[in-house]
Enzyme design. Structure first.
Site, PDB file in Angstrom:
ATOM      1  N   ASP A   1       0.917  -1.574  -0.449  1.00  0.00           N
ATOM      2  CA  ASP A   1       0.076   0.083   0.663  1.00  0.00           C
ATOM      3  C   ASP A   1       0.365   1.439  -0.167  1.00  0.00           C
ATOM      4  O   ASP A   1       2.019   1.598   0.867  1.00  0.00           O
ATOM      5  CB  ASP A   1      -0.880  -0.012   1.094  1.00  0.00           C
ATOM      6  CG  ASP A   1      -1.880   1.125   1.211  1.00  0.00           C
ATOM      7  OD1 ASP A   1      -2.919   1.188   0.594  1.00  0.00           O
ATOM      8  OD2 ASP A   1      -2.025   1.492   2.790  1.00  0.00           O
TER       9      ASP A   1
ATOM     10  N   GLU B   1       1.672   0.025  -4.524  1.00  0.00           N
ATOM     11  CA  GLU B   1       1.519   1.169  -5.664  1.00  0.00           C
ATOM     12  C   GLU B   1       1.474   1.902  -5.810  1.00  0.00           C
ATOM     13  O   GLU B   1       2.440   2.766  -4.104  1.00  0.00           O
ATOM     14  CB  GLU B   1      -0.340   1.369  -4.262  1.00  0.00           C
ATOM     15  CG  GLU B   1      -0.988   2.255  -5.197  1.00  0.00           C
ATOM     16  CD  GLU B   1      -1.822   2.877  -3.631  1.00  0.00           C
ATOM     17  OE1 GLU B   1      -3.320   3.308  -4.376  1.00  0.00           O
ATOM     18  OE2 GLU B   1      -1.792   2.522  -2.394  1.00  0.00           O
TER      19      GLU B   1
HETATM   20  C1  GLC Z   1      -4.309   3.162  -0.605  1.00  0.00           C
HETATM   21  C2  GLC Z   1      -5.502   2.573  -0.583  1.00  0.00           C
HETATM   22  C3  GLC Z   1      -6.786   3.282  -0.298  1.00  0.00           C
HETATM   23  C4  GLC Z   1      -6.388   3.657   1.172  1.00  0.00           C
HETATM   24  C5  GLC Z   1      -4.816   4.190   1.488  1.00  0.00           C
HETATM   25  C6  GLC Z   1      -3.791   4.458   2.955  1.00  0.00           C
HETATM   26  O1  GLC Z   1      -4.108   4.233  -1.257  1.00  0.00           O
HETATM   27  O2  GLC Z   1      -6.100   1.943  -1.969  1.00  0.00           O
HETATM   28  O3  GLC Z   1      -7.692   2.858   0.219  1.00  0.00           O
HETATM   29  O4  GLC Z   1      -7.168   4.597   2.013  1.00  0.00           O
HETATM   30  O5  GLC Z   1      -3.885   3.915   0.639  1.00  0.00           O
HETATM   31  O6  GLC Z   1      -4.327   3.341   3.578  1.00  0.00           O
END
Ligand code: GLC
Length: 562
Positions: A205, A253
């Site tokens: 994440d 991500e």
């Molecule tokens: C990422 C996740 C999202 C979350 C954020 C904070 O972007 O995909 O859903 O709110 O991280 O953890």
């Protein structure tokens, strides 16, 4: 030793499917989805051709951010079951050849995590330095928060100890100090724990935030190394721990332009993240669809840095978050919003859409089928979000990003077959209206050969049979038709040509292949219409409105006519 020498590269042509345990299937009848429910649907997923599940956070959490605010990194939220249920799920998935990865959140914890509770009690707490504190007023940081609708900035003043703590997301999600060696040890220990339970890796994440040690500079006494060294160390750890089970992945991500993404792979030969979502191509793809014009997508694919054997791009259309458009210019963003989110309530934080695809396309089945064909033919690994395979819509009545996280629609019956609980006991409301369960559900989609579900199942099968798609080098083919994206993917002497008409009107794509030979056959993998080429004359390929074709290039005497 190079990673390839020991690792299995299964992820290079996998089909990944993201599940929110909360809303997938409630096997206990209490209104909340659970791990056992997911296990009961493994065969449904195997039938589609999915071979990697991504479980969204299932850890104990106050759920201010759908579980991304973790209160115990070693636990399983008791509403979902226990560790035994997770092991059972992994075992059944592995039995069907399906790998399982889970979200790894290393940028922050919940403010209810025991480390943070202790940290805010006293400046002398042993875990004080697990978080990032400052004594001076940070001033206005409203430009930097990820949630401008909910937060004023990225620092919150803590009354008890009179200092500010850092949080890029909600103030209930304090950022971990990943420069602190003790925090790093804790993270590694926790990764080792889940790998030992059988996970095949992680969806990591918010990676750029997690290693953004610039924000920490000046507020901490630690020595700062090159932040990417930390990512490299995490990958090395993962590889060492997972060597017994083939290989595990870190799917990151990283919502950044391509050149910057390359840094998170650790260069084209990559020793950092194994895979990354390609947000840049995703946003150009939506711009292309909004304009009915291939150019923005063709440009993104042409300028995308080529990767070596190990790293891989992961492609997606929609995910569990807003469809963010933050890498587009303001005018481009407004074009996409204008086309696909005409009403204010369909938008999120000025930068994206809180909608699923069918709503954006006003339910047009031709356009939907074309979009998924495009997804499976973008060079890389496709990722689906649960419910996409049956064409679920959003529920705009549900606030924020939860609009796209409604219960999976299994049947037309009570609670969409998600749960036997009273509707008022459901942890999230079922979508109503045109995309409600009486119109969209898995049971009926299974019976209808023309359904999106069958379409996606066919695409998944062809994708798995066509290593060019996951492994190949991509080049754009000119067709003289602005609506048509034509691209070619080649790998180990095999080539495919993919055509997609982003416009609603029928057209004819005219193209010549490089080193085109007489007698070459373009074999259509989705229908029985093949065509034979001359040495130099161009091929004229008719395409319906939102039409698409997957063409394998085969020689006249080639016996691989599959
Ligand atoms: C990422 C996740 C999202 C979350 C954020 C904070 O972007 O995909 O859903 O709110 O991280 O953890």
């Amino acid at each position: 030793m190079r990673i390839t020498e020991t690792a299995d590269l299964w992820y290079k042509n996998a089909i990944i499917y993201c599940i929110d345990v909360e809303t997938y299937l409630d096997s206990s009848g209490d209104g909340t989805g659970d791990l056992h429910g997911v296990t009961q649907r493994i065969d449904y997923l195997a039938e589609i051709g999915v071979n990697c599940l991504w479980l969204m956070p299932f850890y104990p959490s106050p759920r201010r951010d759908n579980g991304y605010d973790i209160a115990d990194m070693y636990g399983v939220d008791p509403r979902y079951g226990d560790h035994g249920d997770l092991v059972e799920l992994i075992r059944v998935a592995h039995d069907r050849g399906i790998r399982v990865i889970a979200d790894l959140v290393i940028n922050h914890t919940s403010d209810q995590h025991p480390w943070f509770k202790a940290a805010r009690r006293s400046k002398d707490s042993p875990s004080r330095d697990y978080y990032v504190w400052r004594a001076d007023d940070p001033g206005d940081t409203s430009e930097q928060t990820m949630f401008p609708d909910e937060e004023d900035g990225i620092w919150t003043y803590d009354e008890r100890t009179g200092e500010w703590y850092l949080h890029h997301f909600l103030h209930t999600q304090p950022d971990l100090n990943t420069a602190n060696p003790q925090v790093r040890d804790e993270i590694a220990k926790m990764m080792g724990f889940w790998l030992q339970l059988g996970l095949d890796g992680f969806r990591v994440d918010a990676v750029p935030f997690a290693i953004n040690q610039e924000t920490l500079l000046g507020h901490d006494e630690h020595e700062f190394e090159e932040p990417h060294d930390y990512l490299r160390a995490l990958r090395g750890f993962l590889q060492r721990r997972a060597s017994g089970q083939g290989s595990a992945v870190m799917l990151g991500e990283v919502n950044l332009p391509h050149e910057e993404q390359l840094d998170f792979f650790g260069g084209a030969e990559g020793d950092q993240l194994t895979m990354q979502f390609d947000f840049f191509t995703n946003q150009r793809l939506f711009l292309a669809m909004a304009r009915h014009e291939a150019a923005p997508l063709a440009e993104a694919l042409s300028s995308r840095p080529a990767l070596g054997v190990e790293p891989q791009y992961a492609n997606f259309l929609r995910n569990h978050d807003e469809l963010t458009l933050d890498l587009l210019s303001e005018d481009e963003r407004n074009e996409v919003l204008g086309a696909f989110a005409p009403e204010e309530q369909m938008r999120f934080a000025g930068r994206g859409l809180r909608r699923r695809l069918p709503g954006m396309f006003e339910g047009d089945p031709r356009r939907l089928k074309m979009a998924y064909s495009l997804l499976f033919t973008l060079p890389g690994t496709p990722v689906l979000f649960y419910g996409e395979e049956i064409g679920m819509g959003e529920n705009l009545e549900v606030p924020g990003r939860e609009a796209v996280r409604t219960p999976m629609q299994w049947t037309a019956g009570k609670n969409a077959g998600f749960s036997t609980a009273k509707p008022s006991a459901l942890s999230r409301e079922v979508t109503q209206g045109a995309f409600g369960p009486e119109h969209v559900n898995a049971a009926e989609a299974r019976r209808d050969q023309d359904s999106l579900l069958h379409h996606i199942t066919r695409l998944a099968k062809r994708y798995r049979e066509s290593p060019e798609l996951g492994w190949g080098a991509c080049s754009i083919i000119q067709t003289g038709v602005s609506e048509v994206l034509a691209h070619q993917l080649s790998w180990e002497g095999k080539t495919m040509v993919l055509l997609h008409n982003l416009g609603p009107e029928p057209t004819v794509a005219d193209f010549t292949l490089e080193d085109q030979q007489s007698g070459t056959i373009l074999m259509d993998l989705l229908s029985d219409e093949s065509c034979r080429l001359d040495r130099s004359s161009s091929s004229r390929m008719p395409l319906g409105g939102y039409g698409y074709r997957w063409l394998r290039v085969v020689g006249e005497n080639d016996h691989r006519l599959l």
